[in-house]
Design a protein around this motif. Structure first.
Motif, PDB file in Angstrom:
ATOM      1  N   ALA A   1       0.798  -1.244   0.020  1.00 23.75           N
ATOM      2  CA  ALA A   1      -0.156   0.016  -0.083  1.00 23.75           C
ATOM      3  C   ALA A   1       0.822   1.336  -0.024  1.00 23.75           C
ATOM      4  O   ALA A   1       0.470   2.134  -0.672  1.00 23.75           O
ATOM      5  N   ALA A   2       1.920   1.197   0.846  1.00 22.14           N
ATOM      6  CA  ALA A   2       2.859   2.512   0.808  1.00 22.14           C
ATOM      7  C   ALA A   2       3.539   2.628  -0.666  1.00 22.14           C
ATOM      8  O   ALA A   2       3.901   3.654  -0.923  1.00 22.14           O
ATOM      9  N   LEU A   3       3.941   1.369  -1.311  1.00 20.49           N
ATOM     10  CA  LEU A   3       4.627   1.594  -2.366  1.00 20.49           C
ATOM     11  C   LEU A   3       3.464   2.271  -3.456  1.00 20.49           C
ATOM     12  O   LEU A   3       3.903   3.005  -4.546  1.00 20.49           O
ATOM     13  N   ALA A   4       2.179   1.707  -3.470  1.00 19.89           N
ATOM     14  CA  ALA A   4       1.259   2.033  -4.475  1.00 19.89           C
ATOM     15  C   ALA A   4       0.889   3.669  -4.228  1.00 19.89           C
ATOM     16  O   ALA A   4       0.650   4.299  -5.312  1.00 19.89           O
ATOM     17  N   LYS A   5       1.191   3.830  -3.101  1.00 18.62           N
ATOM     18  CA  LYS A   5       0.923   5.556  -2.873  1.00 18.62           C
ATOM     19  C   LYS A   5       1.823   6.582  -3.440  1.00 18.62           C
ATOM     20  O   LYS A   5       1.721   7.745  -3.444  1.00 18.62           O
ATOM     21  N   THR A   6       2.940   5.754  -3.849  1.00 21.74           N
ATOM     22  CA  THR A   6       4.192   6.644  -4.518  1.00 21.74           C
ATOM     23  C   THR A   6       3.674   7.111  -6.074  1.00 21.74           C
ATOM     24  O   THR A   6       4.327   7.704  -6.640  1.00 21.74           O
ATOM     25  N   TYR A   7       2.419   6.373  -6.488  1.00 24.42           N
ATOM     26  CA  TYR A   7       2.091   6.655  -7.737  1.00 24.42           C
ATOM     27  C   TYR A   7       0.705   7.118  -7.808  1.00 24.42           C
ATOM     28  O   TYR A   7       0.114   7.090  -6.810  1.00 24.42           O
ATOM     29  N   PRO A   8       0.106   7.968  -8.836  1.00 23.17           N
ATOM     30  CA  PRO A   8      -1.205   8.417  -8.862  1.00 23.17           C
ATOM     31  C   PRO A   8      -2.372   7.553  -8.458  1.00 23.17           C
ATOM     32  O   PRO A   8      -2.218   6.302  -8.979  1.00 23.17           O
ATOM     33  N   THR A   9      -3.279   7.602  -7.574  1.00 22.00           N
ATOM     34  CA  THR A   9      -4.237   6.691  -7.152  1.00 22.00           C
ATOM     35  C   THR A   9      -5.179   6.407  -8.324  1.00 22.00           C
ATOM     36  O   THR A   9      -5.681   7.275  -9.017  1.00 22.00           O
ATOM     37  N   PRO A  10      -5.256   4.964  -8.882  1.00 21.22           N
ATOM     38  CA  PRO A  10      -6.043   4.785  -9.907  1.00 21.22           C
ATOM     39  C   PRO A  10      -7.722   5.010  -9.640  1.00 21.22           C
ATOM     40  O   PRO A  10      -8.083   5.026  -8.196  1.00 21.22           O
ATOM     41  N   ARG A  11      -8.441   5.153 -10.504  1.00 20.14           N
ATOM     42  CA  ARG A  11      -9.837   5.512 -10.523  1.00 20.14           C
ATOM     43  C   ARG A  11     -10.750   4.748  -9.665  1.00 20.14           C
ATOM     44  O   ARG A  11     -11.522   4.935  -8.852  1.00 20.14           O
ATOM     45  N   ALA A  12     -10.297   3.280  -9.598  1.00 22.87           N
ATOM     46  CA  ALA A  12     -11.363   2.082  -9.123  1.00 22.87           C
ATOM     47  C   ALA A  12     -11.186   2.260  -7.716  1.00 22.87           C
ATOM     48  O   ALA A  12     -12.403   1.852  -7.018  1.00 22.87           O
ATOM     49  N   THR A  13     -10.105   2.739  -7.052  1.00 19.79           N
ATOM     50  CA  THR A  13      -9.963   2.753  -5.806  1.00 19.79           C
ATOM     51  C   THR A  13     -11.176   3.564  -5.073  1.00 19.79           C
ATOM     52  O   THR A  13     -11.608   3.025  -4.178  1.00 19.79           O
ATOM     53  N   ALA A  14     -11.690   4.335  -5.532  1.00 14.73           N
ATOM     54  CA  ALA A  14     -12.487   5.014  -5.104  1.00 14.73           C
ATOM     55  C   ALA A  14     -14.081   4.612  -5.024  1.00 14.73           C
ATOM     56  O   ALA A  14     -15.036   4.907  -4.444  1.00 14.73           O
ATOM     57  N   GLY A  15     -13.986   3.478  -5.888  1.00  9.37           N
ATOM     58  CA  GLY A  15     -15.345   2.531  -6.135  1.00  9.37           C
ATOM     59  C   GLY A  15     -15.346   1.650  -4.969  1.00  9.37           C
ATOM     60  O   GLY A  15     -16.377   0.722  -5.054  1.00  9.37           O
ATOM     61  N   ILE A  16     -14.551   1.387  -4.033  1.00  3.70           N
ATOM     62  CA  ILE A  16     -14.340   0.203  -3.107  1.00  3.70           C
ATOM     63  C   ILE A  16     -15.390   0.492  -2.108  1.00  3.70           C
ATOM     64  O   ILE A  16     -15.316   1.552  -1.559  1.00  3.70           O
ATOM     65  N   LEU A  17     -16.354  -0.226  -1.958  1.00  2.00           N
ATOM     66  CA  LEU A  17     -17.284  -0.056  -0.682  1.00  2.00           C
ATOM     67  C   LEU A  17     -17.308  -1.191   0.230  1.00  2.00           C
ATOM     68  O   LEU A  17     -16.867  -2.355  -0.164  1.00  2.00           O
ATOM     69  N   PHE A  18     -17.451  -0.717   1.554  1.00  2.00           N
ATOM     70  CA  PHE A  18     -17.410  -1.761   2.627  1.00  2.00           C
ATOM     71  C   PHE A  18     -18.686  -2.042   3.303  1.00  2.00           C
ATOM     72  O   PHE A  18     -19.223  -0.808   3.636  1.00  2.00           O
ATOM     73  N   ASP A  19     -18.974  -3.134   3.520  1.00  2.00           N
ATOM     74  CA  ASP A  19     -20.407  -3.526   4.395  1.00  2.00           C
ATOM     75  C   ASP A  19     -19.646  -4.229   5.739  1.00  2.00           C
ATOM     76  O   ASP A  19     -19.233  -5.478   5.578  1.00  2.00           O
ATOM     77  N   GLY A  20     -19.253  -3.484   6.550  1.00  3.67           N
ATOM     78  CA  GLY A  20     -18.502  -3.939   7.819  1.00  3.67           C
ATOM     79  C   GLY A  20     -17.280  -4.409   7.253  1.00  3.67           C
ATOM     80  O   GLY A  20     -16.396  -3.538   6.731  1.00  3.67           O
ATOM     81  N   ASP A  21     -16.863  -5.612   7.334  1.00  2.23           N
ATOM     82  CA  ASP A  21     -15.505  -6.248   7.096  1.00  2.23           C
ATOM     83  C   ASP A  21     -15.206  -6.546   5.640  1.00  2.23           C
ATOM     84  O   ASP A  21     -14.494  -7.183   5.265  1.00  2.23           O
ATOM     85  N   GLU A  22     -16.490  -6.639   4.728  1.00  2.00           N
ATOM     86  CA  GLU A  22     -16.417  -7.225   3.693  1.00  2.00           C
ATOM     87  C   GLU A  22     -16.491  -5.939   2.486  1.00  2.00           C
ATOM     88  O   GLU A  22     -17.369  -4.945   2.768  1.00  2.00           O
TER      89      GLU A  22
END
Length: 265
Positions: free
Chosen positions: A138-159
């Motif tokens: 996750a730290a490595l990925a943050k050194t690059y621009p965040t891809p658009r799909a990341t904003a679409g992740i939804l959580f229902d509790g732990d899922e």
């Protein structure tokens, strides 16, 4: 006296040369095997990542079978990294000889860890994570621009799961909408705990490695993919595809796997 001094200097220079040579050798061995001919393999084990199940490899499997290879798709439980690795290792243990281990997306974590299995002859990463041992991906990925799909992740509790909008627009953007909607409908949830795992080794340090970069990827940054492929010294191809190149471009992915299996002249 001068001859003794000269001998000491020569020995010191020789020792220094040996150390420099050893250091250069250690650096060059990263991914070095990928530059040669991989062992011939007739088995292929494929692992899926997040937002998908084992059926995402269907089009690749059909092509591998037509080429005479034995292909098996692992059903990644998407619970914890250790459980996901164990699921792949059980399948690897059933193989009867050299086996190419292939991972898409998140399952690059699994390939990197389980790839140490003695049956594994080569590794193939398809738009996949490829961490070093103990690395915080996750730290490595943050050194690059965040891809658009990341904003679409939804959580229902732990899922966790991907929203339909993000799935169609960012995860499967080059698939026909009707097909993408079917894939969205069978999307299994993943547990938050899965994202906290770290690999304890990096199989790509010692196994021939191959990487398929998705140039139109909105789920893992393409430049991050290129960095990971270059770091491991992988034989790399670039595919003009979304994150789901294994579905939109199955022929190109299959050819890379066949090369990793030593099946191409």
């Amino acid at each position: 006296m001068s001859s003794i001094k000269e001998e000491k200097i020569d020995r010191r220079a020789f020792s220094t040369a040996l150390l420099l040579s050893a250091a250069a050798s250690m650096i060059s061995t990263r991914g070095m095997a990928a530059n040669g001919f991989p062992p011939k393999a007739r088995n292929v084990v494929l692992v899926h990542g997040l937002f998908a199940d084992g059926s995402c490899w269907t089009d690749v499997i059909a092509r591998l079978q037509a080429a005479g290879l034995n292909a098996t798709s692992v059903q990644n439980p998407l619970t914890t990294l250790s459980e996901a690795v164990a699921s792949a290792e059980r399948v690897l243990a059933r193989q009867d000889g050299p086996t190419v281990l292939v991972g898409h997306s998140f399952s690059g974590m699994i390939v990197t860890e389980a790839g140490a299995h003695p049956n594994v002859s080569a590794l193939v990463y398809v738009a996949a994570r490829a961490p070093d041992a103990g690395e915080d991906y996750a730290a490595l990925a943050k050194t690059y621009p965040t891809p658009r799909a990341t904003a679409g992740i939804l959580f229902d509790g732990d899922e966790g799961r991907l929203s339909e909008e993000a799935f169609l627009r960012d995860f499967a953007s080059d698939l026909p909408e009707a097909k993408a909607k079917v894939l969205y409908a069978v999307q299994p949830p993943f547990l938050k705990a899965l994202l906290t795992g770290k690999t304890t080794n990096a199989a790509w340090l010692s196994k021939p490695s191959y990487y398929a970069v998705s140039t139109e990827d909105r789920t893992i940054n393409p430049d991050l993919q290129r960095f990971m492929a270059r770091r491991m010294g992988a034989k790399t191809i670039e595919v003009k595809a979304s994150h789901l190149s294994l579905i939109s471009q199955p022929e190109e992915i299959t050819q890379l796997i066949l090369e990793a299996a030593g099946q191409l002249a």
